[in-house]
Design a protein around this motif. Structure first.
Motif: not given
Length: 566
Positions: A175-200
């Motif tokens: 799940c984490y691999q798919k999440y970072v693959d999709v999030s990586n496309r915008n080039g911004q910091l990738i936060r925790c997979i939990q939607s209400n968590c702000n950690l990078s």
């Protein structure tokens, strides 16, 4: 590395580096006569001494100073080295992962990181997505090969790697691999997979997560202490940064090329910067900023088309627009059709009879006077609206449109033919590599005691192909140049020099066709026999290429050549 707006300049932080570039700019070579094409023998292209990291590889060419970069070198220099510099100098209490996150959050501006860090550390860390300094990091990070029930994919695993940050929001590696693959496309910091968590997620962890396969991470990635220049998140962040600083950084437009150039300084002589319209139609082609990427692709730093000399950028844009829009289609319609007087549908006359019937609305009319056919008698010669002067005027308009269309097609056809030939030349490079390998094999079997062959002995083939491609490129753009060129005696001289270049380009191309002919089995003899001829022709292409562009340059500067674009 900040955006300088319209200044087109780059200021080094180190005054010694700045003086090094300034001294190079003021040298006599800078003001010497220019060779424009960037061919193999260009004498006005110099590289600054490599006494510092910033000046190494800097090129001074014509009126610009630039530096070619690979994407990995860019990431290393402006991202990773900046983090290391902060660690060693201003913020030794932070680790590299934290500093990279801070720099990423502040768009890689080191001064902003230092200011925000000392203004309000707690607030700054929270915004960056960093945990509290005293937070418990125990049981965070990767856990390898455990039994786990993932709440995202709702799967129970007997043996799978899992990941969490110090927030302890742990999920399976899939799940984490798919999440970072999709999030990586915008080039911004990738936060925790939990939607209400702000950690990078740290950059090195992003690479580790992306390396996962079948529920397990790649061990070599997990062991990396810090991210390197191959990090995909850093690569995407670099692309974002470059896109927002296009006045300084430009990607090479060649297909599948990920290299770029940095514009360091630019010299404007006698240019009216306050009058953008005047500058936009500048005729001084020595100001066209032709740069070369690390992969030897030449392109214009302003318009980002390939090397288009002898054309100035504004002529290139006119030509590209003319070729892309339907202006010539409309021209053909006007020259070869007439509109139905009732519905306006364009009709092409495909027979001798002047009695026309519109296929759309059925209206019958006369092709000559465009009036209803009912008003005409039974004979063509009794057309009571026939006016010889009016018909002659219509014929002149149509003839003028046909000539305009034929002129455009004349230049466009030659432009397109050379563009197509350039694609063939690119394919020929692979064939030449194969021939070079065969040549070396054949020569090694002969074992001549008096002949010590190396790859340097046949490097002339690659140099010749490069000369051929550059020569065709210049020829291609001379047809764009000639299309807008007004008739004059000097224009005929330009066309004569164009013919000279065309002949020598085709002569060299013919030799390579012979070399790549499947019927020729003895490539070694052909290469040895025609080596001198190939070298001479490739040198001649460069010379005639430079002379042709110098002819255009002097003609435009002296007013002997001028454009008609109306």
């Amino acid at each position: 590395m900040s955006d300088q707006g319209d200044d087109y300049s780059f200021e080094f932080e180190d005054s010694d580096e700045n003086s090094l570039v300034d001294s190079a700019l003021s040298s006599d070579d800078r003001d010497s006569e220019n060779e424009f094409t960037g061919g193999a023998s260009s004498t006005n292209v110099r590289t600054l001494p490599s006494s510092s990291n910033s000046s190494e590889g800097v090129v001074i060419k014509n009126s610009i100073v630039y530096k070619p970069w690979t994407l990995k070198d860019f990431i290393q220099k402006f991202f990773l080295d900046e983090a290391i510099s902060l660690k060693e100098m201003q913020l030794p209490q932070c680790d590299i992962d934290e500093l990279l996150i801070m720099l990423h959050y502040k768009n890689w501006q080191k001064e902003d990181v230092i200011n925000d860090y000392y203004d309000d550390l707690e607030r700054f860390r929270t915004r960056c997505g960093l945990p509290e300094i005293q937070s418990n990091k125990k049981d965070s990070g990767l856990l390898l090969g455990t039994r786990f029930s993932c709440l995202i994919c709702v799967e129970d695993y007997d043996n799978i790697d899992t990941y969490s940050l110090s927030c302890h929001h742990r999920y399976c590696i899939n799940c984490y691999q798919k999440y970072v693959d999709v999030s990586n496309r915008n080039g911004q910091l990738i936060r925790c997979i939990q939607s209400n968590c702000n950690l990078s997620i740290p950059h090195k962890d992003v690479s580790t997560l992306q390396s996962a396969s079948n529920g397990h991470i790649l061990e070599s990635e997990a062991k990396k202490p810090v991210p390197d220049s191959s990090n995909k998140l850093l690569a995407q962040a670099a692309k974002n940064y470059i896109e927002t600083h296009k006045n300084i950084w430009k990607w090479c437009p060649a297909p599948d090329c990920n290299f770029l150039t940095q514009l360091i300084d630019r010299k404007y002589e006698d240019k009216d910067k306050e009058n953008p319209i005047k500058y936009e139609k500048d005729l001084d082609i020595s100001d066209v900023p032709i740069v070369t990427c690390p992969n030897n692709h030449q392109f214009c730093h302003d318009c980002q088309y390939e090397n288009h000399l002898p054309c100035p950028c504004w002529i290139v844009k006119l030509w590209i627009k003319k070729c892309e829009d339907d202006s010539e289609t409309a021209n053909w319609i006007q020259a070869n059709t007439q509109s139905c007087p009732k519905c306006g549908t364009s009709i092409e006359k495909n027979g001798g009879c002047n009695h026309m019937s519109c296929f759309k609305c059925g209206f019958e009319f006369c092709w000559i006077c465009l009036s209803s056919w009912k008003e005409h008698g039974s004979s063509y010669y009794k057309c009571n609206r026939f006016n010889p002067e009016e018909v002659e005027a219509v014929k002149k308009v149509q003839q003028s449109r046909r000539l305009t269309l034929q002129r455009y097609l004349h230049f466009y056809k030659r432009f397109a033919v050379h563009e197509s030939s350039m694609e063939g030349d690119k394919k020929m490079i692979e064939k030449v590599d194969h021939k070079m390998n065969l040549f070396m094999e054949e020569e090694s079997k002969k074992k001549h005691p008096d002949r010590n062959l190396s790859w340097a002995n046949i490097q002339f083939l690659h140099d010749a192909i490069r000369s051929l491609t550059n020569g065709r490129k210049t020829l291609k753009w001379t047809y764009c140049f000639a299309f807008y060129l007004a008739k004059s005696n000097f224009a005929e001289i330009f066309e004569q020099m164009q013919d000279y270049l065309n002949k020598v380009v085709e002569d060299l191309s013919l030799i390579f066709e012979e070399l790549n002919n499947k019927k020729n089995k003895n490539n070694s003899d052909i290469i040895i026999k025609r080596k001198k001829e190939i070298i001479n022709l490739s040198d001649l292409i460069v010379k005639r290429q430079n002379l042709l562009i110098e002819c255009a340059q002097s003609g435009l500067n002296q007013g002997l050549l001028y454009f008609e674009t109306s």
